[in-house]
Write an enzyme that holds these catalytic residues in place. Structure first.
Site, mmCIF file in Angstrom:
data_model
loop_
_atom_site.group_PDB
_atom_site.id
_atom_site.type_symbol
_atom_site.label_atom_id
_atom_site.label_comp_id
_atom_site.label_asym_id
_atom_site.label_seq_id
_atom_site.Cartn_x
_atom_site.Cartn_y
_atom_site.Cartn_z
ATOM 1 N N LYS B 99 0.811 -1.219 0.000
ATOM 2 C CA LYS B 99 0.000 0.000 0.000
ATOM 3 C C LYS B 99 0.846 1.272 0.000
ATOM 4 O O LYS B 99 0.458 2.296 -0.547
ATOM 5 C CB LYS B 99 -0.943 0.000 1.212
ATOM 6 C CG LYS B 99 -1.987 -1.129 1.195
ATOM 7 C CD LYS B 99 -3.088 -0.872 0.192
ATOM 8 C CE LYS B 99 -4.145 -1.979 0.212
ATOM 9 N NZ LYS B 99 -5.136 -1.826 -0.861
ATOM 10 N N GLU B 121 -9.663 5.909 3.081
ATOM 11 C CA GLU B 121 -10.517 4.843 3.589
ATOM 12 C C GLU B 121 -9.617 3.644 3.836
ATOM 13 O O GLU B 121 -8.561 3.534 3.215
ATOM 14 C CB GLU B 121 -11.614 4.488 2.573
ATOM 15 C CG GLU B 121 -11.209 3.498 1.475
ATOM 16 C CD GLU B 121 -10.135 3.999 0.529
ATOM 17 O OE1 GLU B 121 -10.050 5.233 0.338
ATOM 18 O OE2 GLU B 121 -9.374 3.178 -0.017
ATOM 19 N N SER B 388 1.709 -9.636 -0.804
ATOM 20 C CA SER B 388 1.428 -8.203 -0.710
ATOM 21 C C SER B 388 1.555 -7.610 0.681
ATOM 22 O O SER B 388 1.687 -6.393 0.825
ATOM 23 C CB SER B 388 0.033 -7.916 -1.255
ATOM 24 O OG SER B 388 -0.927 -8.680 -0.544
HETATM 25 C C1 LIG Z 1 -1.680 -6.924 2.371
HETATM 26 C C2 LIG Z 1 -2.833 -6.594 1.513
HETATM 27 N N1 LIG Z 1 -2.977 -7.231 0.349
HETATM 28 C C3 LIG Z 1 -4.015 -6.975 -0.460
HETATM 29 C C4 LIG Z 1 -4.999 -6.073 -0.111
HETATM 30 C C5 LIG Z 1 -6.149 -5.863 -1.042
HETATM 31 O O1 LIG Z 1 -6.122 -4.661 -1.717
HETATM 32 P P1 LIG Z 1 -5.725 -4.595 -3.238
HETATM 33 O O2 LIG Z 1 -6.601 -5.554 -3.966
HETATM 34 O O3 LIG Z 1 -5.985 -3.181 -3.616
HETATM 35 O O4 LIG Z 1 -4.307 -4.946 -3.368
HETATM 36 C C6 LIG Z 1 -4.887 -5.382 1.092
HETATM 37 C C7 LIG Z 1 -5.905 -4.387 1.476
HETATM 38 O O5 LIG Z 1 -6.003 -3.916 2.564
HETATM 39 C C8 LIG Z 1 -3.781 -5.661 1.927
HETATM 40 O O6 LIG Z 1 -3.636 -5.034 3.103
#
Ligand SMILES: Cc1ncc(COP(=O)(O)O)c(C=O)c1O
Lengths: 279, 406
Positions: B99, B121, B388
């Site tokens: 993020k 948000e 992620s």
């Molecule tokens: C670690 C992590 N991966 C994925 C997501 C999902 O969001 P996005 O689909 O925008 O990557 C989030 C959302 O809070 C997250 O914290």
């Protein structure tokens, strides 16, 4: 265009007073009570009716209208029923213009062509769709205008001189000036500032300009009505309905009567607007 | 696979109206329209301004810790007995997820636009933490809207945001999750247009957000592409990422979209199963509609009312998805599949024990799909997964489900 809107605004212009435009949420708290409210509006002094279409995610609305939408959805309201409400109303009132107000997704899912056909047949005169700015005109605005349904656009304090012509281009019926940057039900700004904004818009269009967001009392309606062609009241009516309900959200005898009394008072406000302004 | 309308490229979108096919667009109230147009103008300038890119790169290296490593998960590969598994380690970034890549980019833009207040948000709280972090770094006040349900299940992140000086506003409307937080952030924005910058945390919302967030996150895929070429001398066969709004997924997908041999899979939250309403599989089980400024796949009923959805993972608990994913699905360039809560939970535990990495519950969904696919693939094939975020924020949720007292 359906002729009701233009006829109503010219008649009021001849009378020398602004229109009282009343918003309520279709189906709040249930279909029958909501229809009874709608039928009571014109005799109480409403000149134009805005019929709210509930949506699960009303991004431009404050708490009052959010909760009204939830009550209405909980009571089983759908877009089809909201259109039916207009149809039922038309059996008794052929003259009061009806404007549907809400968000695009329920219309998109209903199907734009089918929606316009049903709305026209039900006696609906105009649409206010909050999340369809001019950039999205191909979605609904152009098809609506082609069918003869007014598409009423919102102009806001952020609509600067450069952008105003874009906003006015495909607008018909009236222009809805949003009194402040904010959501429905917020506090009303200084009427003299609003008056200046209304005059600025009127320099660019021959359409009536109605002002809404934040008007709650007859006094405010009178002040705004001094410069505007119409005054829109929404959250105050919705709050009036909310305050009349039982603890579990059912209508009471006070539900329709309370709205009637409030609208009568607001109507006295708009009727005094130009008198006050002339003094 | 269908042809892309963008001259043999799947990377050409959106068009100037912000559309990816029928998806995307600018479905916002008039009050916001001038802002969105200004944002687009400033973003178009910044994109090609070497100074902006330099500052972005500098903060990427020294503040976020980029490039993030590409890690060969040797023990997991052995355990599954099929394709070689690589992780793009976005969980090692400052603040613990991808993020921050987007937040650094957008706060530089906010600064450029002269905005003095940041709103955001958040679902899992990762975007909230990243927003609060960059706001602290640039000395701007920050308000984070967070669903009341999420405030409860992501308590460590709520505390983190407060420590960083942000104001966390719990949102009780609806089921108190990400969708409701986004509604409330939009209401704040409409009210405070003059000084406020809305830092959207995923590749969704009105144009130019989906494109802009993607471009800030595409650093993930660009690095990964170089790193895998260096490690293996070739591109991966399969790229897998979890999809909430879709920012980490589009970030890793986008640089590979025109590499024909690379398959893409986005993993949606299957929650408790697709039969009822307790899931967030917008593409697999939803239909196109309009919400939060864009047309995209949504979970909705026959009247166009948006459903609440459910996922064990707060970050995936959103009934929509970024518009570019909807388009990639329709043209067949990417595939979207659901993973259930319990599958994600098993994957979470497996990775923790076998590789010593505690993943967030969001990428645990991607991992569960890796676990399904790897054994059926050849040992010479390669899977690249976007890890992620790290799972520290989720240990209380997981502990509760596993019946452990923390
Ligand atoms: C670690 C992590 N991966 C994925 C997501 C999902 O969001 P996005 O689909 O925008 O990557 C989030 C959302 O809070 C997250 O914290």
């Amino acid at each position: 265009m359906t002729a009701r809107m233009d006829r109503r605004f010219s008649a009021l212009a001849a009378e020398g007073r602004p229109a009282l435009v009343t918003y309520f949420m279709g189906g709040d708290p249930d279909y029958a009570s909501s229809l009874a409210i709608m039928k009571a509006l014109p005799t109480a002094g409403a000149d134009v009716i805005e019929l709210g279409m509930p949506f699960s995610d009303p991004m431009a609305d404050g708490p009052a209208i959010q909760v009204a939408g939830q009550r209405s959805l909980k009571g089983g309201q759908t877009l089809a029923k909201t259109i039916q409400m207009a149809r039922d109303f038309r059996l008794e009132d052929a003259d009061t213009p009806i404007v549907l107000m809400g968000y695009y997704n329920p219309i998109y899912i209903y199907g734009v062509d089918r929606f316009l056909e049903d709305a026209l047949e039900a006696g609906i005169d105009g649409l206010i769709v909050v999340d369809l700015p001019p950039e999205m005109d191909d979605e609904l605005c152009i098809p609506a205008l082609r069918r003869g349904i007014n598409f009423i656009r919102l102009a806001t304090p952020t609509t600067d001189a450069k952008r105003l012509p874009t906003v006015l281009e495909n607008t018909s019926g009236f222009v809805y000036y949003v009194s402040m940057n904010g959501i429905t039900g917020s506090a009303l700004p200084d009427p003299s500032v609003i008056g200046g904004a209304v005059r600025h818009i009127k320099d660019h269009t021959t359409l009536p300009v109605c002002v809404g967001f934040g008007v709650k009392t007859a006094e405010q309606a009178r002040a705004i009505g001094a410069s505007a062609d119409g005054v829109v009241v929404g959250s105050a009516i919705v709050n009036q309905i909310a305050s009349s309900l039982t603890a579990d959200g059912a209508a009471t005898e006070a539900t329709v009567a309370g709205v009637e009394a409030l609208v009568r008072s607001l109507a006295s406000g708009v009727r005094g607007a130009r008198v006050a302004a002339a003094e | 696979m269908n042809q892309s309308p963008y001259l043999n490229s799947f990377r050409g979108g959106p068009d100037e109206d912000g559309r990816f096919g029928i998806y995307g667009g600018r479905f916002v109230a008039e009050t916001l329209m001038p802002l969105i147009l200004e944002l687009q103008e400033k973003w178009d300038e910044a994109k090609t301004d070497p100074e902006f890119q330099k500052e972005l790169g500098h903060l990427g290296t020294h503040y976020i810790g980029r490039p993030s490593p590409l890690y060969f998960a040797e023990r997991l590969t052995e355990h599954l007995g099929g394709a070689k598994i690589y992780f793009k380690r976005e969980e090692l970034n400052h603040t613990g997820s991808h993020k921050i890549n987007n937040c650094i980019g957008q706060i530089l833009l906010a600064k450029r636009m002269g905005k003095t207040r940041i709103i955001a948000e958040t679902g899992a709280g990762q975007h909230g933490v990243a927003s609060a972090t960059v706001a602290a770094r640039f000395g701007l006040p920050c308000v984070v809207y967070m669903g009341a349900t999420d405030v409860e299940r992501q308590a460590p992140n709520v505390f983190r945001m407060k420590l960083l000086g942000a104001e966390v506003k719990p949102v009780t409307a609806g089921s108190g999750t990400l969708k409701d937080a986004m509604n409330e952030a939009l209401r704040d924005w409409v009210t405070n247009v003059d000084d406020t910058y809305y830092l959207i945390g995923t590749a969704a919302g009105p144009h130019p957000y989906p494109e802009m967030v993607r471009d800030f996150q595409a650093v993930i895929g660009r690095e990964a592409r170089e790193q895998i070429l260096q490690a293996e001398g070739r591109l991966p066969d399969l790229v897998i990422a979890a999809v909430g709004g879709g920012s980490n997924a589009i970030g890793i997908f986008h640089p590979f979209l025109d590499d024909k041999g690379v398959k893409m899979v986005g993993v949606e939250a299957g929650g408790k199963g697709l039969d009822g309403d307790e899931h967030c599989a917008s593409i697999t089980a939803g239909s196109p509609g309009v919400l939060h400024g864009n047309r995209t796949y949504l979970l909705q009923d026959g009247d166009g009312q948006i459903k609440e959805g459910h996922s064990i993972s707060a970050g995936l608990d959103y009934p929509g998805i970024g518009p570019e994913h909807s388009w990639l699905n329709d043209v067949g360039r990417a595939e979207y599949v659901p993973i259930m809560d319990h599958e994600a939970l098993e994957a979470f535990q497996l990775l923790t024990r076998i590789e010593g990495i505690i993943p967030a519950l969001e990428p645990s969904h991607a991992l569960a799909e890796v676990i399904k696919r790897a054994p059926g693939m050849g040992k010479d094939e390669i899977i690249l997964m976007n890890l992620s975020g790290r799972g520290d924020k989720d240990i209380f949720t997981v502990g509760k489900i596993l019946g452990m007292e923390l």
